[in-house]
Write an enzyme that holds these catalytic residues in place. Structure first.
Site, PDB file in Angstrom:
ATOM      1  N   TYR A  51      15.311  21.506  53.179  1.00 54.79           N
ATOM      2  CA  TYR A  51      16.024  20.681  54.162  1.00 54.79           C
ATOM      3  C   TYR A  51      17.441  20.350  53.683  1.00 54.79           C
ATOM      4  CZ  TYR A  51      12.074  19.921  57.398  1.00 54.79           C
ATOM      5  OH  TYR A  51      11.075  20.072  58.340  1.00 54.79           O
ATOM      6  N   ASN A 124       6.067  15.821  63.618  1.00 55.54           N
ATOM      7  CA  ASN A 124       6.020  16.806  64.695  1.00 55.54           C
ATOM      8  C   ASN A 124       5.301  18.090  64.293  1.00 55.54           C
ATOM      9  OD1 ASN A 124       7.954  17.826  63.004  1.00 55.54           O
ATOM     10  ND2 ASN A 124       9.673  17.503  64.399  1.00 55.54           N
TER      11      ASN A 124
HETATM   12  P1  ATP Z   1      12.289  21.542  61.760  1.00 50.25           P
HETATM   13  O1  ATP Z   1      13.561  21.913  61.005  1.00 50.25           O
HETATM   14  O2  ATP Z   1      11.332  20.729  60.908  1.00 50.25           O
HETATM   15  O3  ATP Z   1      11.670  22.717  62.434  1.00 50.25           O
HETATM   16  P2  ATP Z   1      13.843  20.761  63.998  1.00 50.25           P
HETATM   17  O4  ATP Z   1      14.646  21.991  63.694  1.00 50.25           O
HETATM   18  O5  ATP Z   1      13.256  20.622  65.350  1.00 50.25           O
HETATM   19  O6  ATP Z   1      12.681  20.565  62.944  1.00 50.25           O
HETATM   20  P3  ATP Z   1      15.828  19.226  62.589  1.00 50.25           P
HETATM   21  O7  ATP Z   1      17.016  18.608  63.253  1.00 50.25           O
HETATM   22  O8  ATP Z   1      16.032  20.439  61.752  1.00 50.25           O
HETATM   23  O9  ATP Z   1      14.727  19.465  63.716  1.00 50.25           O
HETATM   24  O10 ATP Z   1      15.149  18.076  61.711  1.00 50.25           O
HETATM   25  C1  ATP Z   1      14.229  18.384  60.673  1.00 50.25           C
HETATM   26  C2  ATP Z   1      13.090  17.385  60.710  1.00 50.25           C
HETATM   27  O11 ATP Z   1      13.596  16.089  60.376  1.00 50.25           O
HETATM   28  C3  ATP Z   1      12.443  17.202  62.088  1.00 50.25           C
HETATM   29  O12 ATP Z   1      11.433  18.120  62.348  1.00 50.25           O
HETATM   30  C4  ATP Z   1      11.891  15.800  61.970  1.00 50.25           C
HETATM   31  O13 ATP Z   1      10.653  15.798  61.246  1.00 50.25           O
HETATM   32  C5  ATP Z   1      12.943  15.106  61.150  1.00 50.25           C
HETATM   33  N1  ATP Z   1      13.966  14.440  61.988  1.00 50.25           N
HETATM   34  C6  ATP Z   1      15.018  15.043  62.604  1.00 50.25           C
HETATM   35  N2  ATP Z   1      15.786  14.145  63.261  1.00 50.25           N
HETATM   36  C7  ATP Z   1      15.217  12.939  63.040  1.00 50.25           C
HETATM   37  C8  ATP Z   1      15.528  11.591  63.440  1.00 50.25           C
HETATM   38  N3  ATP Z   1      16.602  11.320  64.190  1.00 50.25           N
HETATM   39  N4  ATP Z   1      14.687  10.596  63.048  1.00 50.25           N
HETATM   40  C9  ATP Z   1      13.612  10.860  62.284  1.00 50.25           C
HETATM   41  N5  ATP Z   1      13.258  12.097  61.854  1.00 50.25           N
HETATM   42  C10 ATP Z   1      14.041  13.127  62.227  1.00 50.25           C
END
Ligand code: ATP
Ligand code: MG
Length: 160
Positions: A51, A124
């Site tokens: 991440y 999620n």
């Molecule tokens: P992932 O990368 O896990 O597939 P995504 O691409 O849909 O998810 P990202 O923006 O990359 O979303 O965020 C990574 C992860 O960080 C999300 O899946 C979620 O678990 C967490 N996350 C993202 N935005 C928020 C927020 N505003 N508040 C809390 N948790 C968040």
């Protein structure tokens, strides 16, 4: 050309809820091919690599706690337009907004309103690479070359 590999993680909440099989079934049903798969319990250092784009965000502490709280199932899936196909099947980041029929929309309902108040990460169930570039980097981060396999599925006869 349009063949892609993408990285999917079933996050600790999905593993602990014991819905790995249900989630995996959806990817197999659509004809995506599992070319790599393993169970891994990552540490804080690896979470920061996975991440990297989010380490400076306000929700990162909660995100790292969530992704390191138990083992994940990591898989590399291959198929035509696999990156965008998997993102479509996974649905929007916030389960509350994710459409019914998507994995997040069907199996979860967490909201930003709730996590903002609690200082937690959105639960999620699943991670999926967002772009082809992200997918290439993430598959390389999670899998060694010898952990990725090349074989034919029955789908290939009928799809290609
Ligand atoms: P992932 O990368 O896990 O597939 P995504 O691409 O849909 O998810 P990202 O923006 O990359 O979303 O965020 C990574 C992860 O960080 C999300 O899946 C979620 O678990 C967490 N996350 C993202 N935005 C928020 C927020 N505003 N508040 C809390 N948790 C968040
Ligand atoms: Mg992402």
């Amino acid at each position: 050309m349009s063949f892609e590999k993408t990285l999917v993680l079933i996050k600790p909440d999905g593993v602990q809820r014991q819905i790995v099989g249900k989630i995996l079934q959806r990817f197999e049903d659509v004809g995506l091919k599992i070319v790599g798969m393993k169970m891994v319990w990552i540490n804080s250092e690896f979470a920061k690599k996975h991440y990297a784009a989010h380490v400076d965000k306000s929700f990162y502490k909660g995100l790292e706690a969530m992704i390191t709280e138990g083992p994940v199932i990591a898989m590399a899936l291959s198929g035509l337009h696999a990156v965008s196909l998997v993102r479509k099947m996974v649905g929007k980041t916030e389960p509350k907004s994710a459409e019914p029929g998507t994995i997040r929309g069907d199996f979860a309902h967490h909201s930003y309103e709730y996590t903002d108040a609690k200082g937690k990460a959105i639960k999620n169930l699943i991670h999926a690479s967002g772009t082809k570039e992200e997918a290439d980097a993430e598959v390389a981060l999670w899998f060694k070359d010898e952990e990725l396999h090349d074989y034919e599925t029955v789908h290939e006869k009928h799809v290609f």
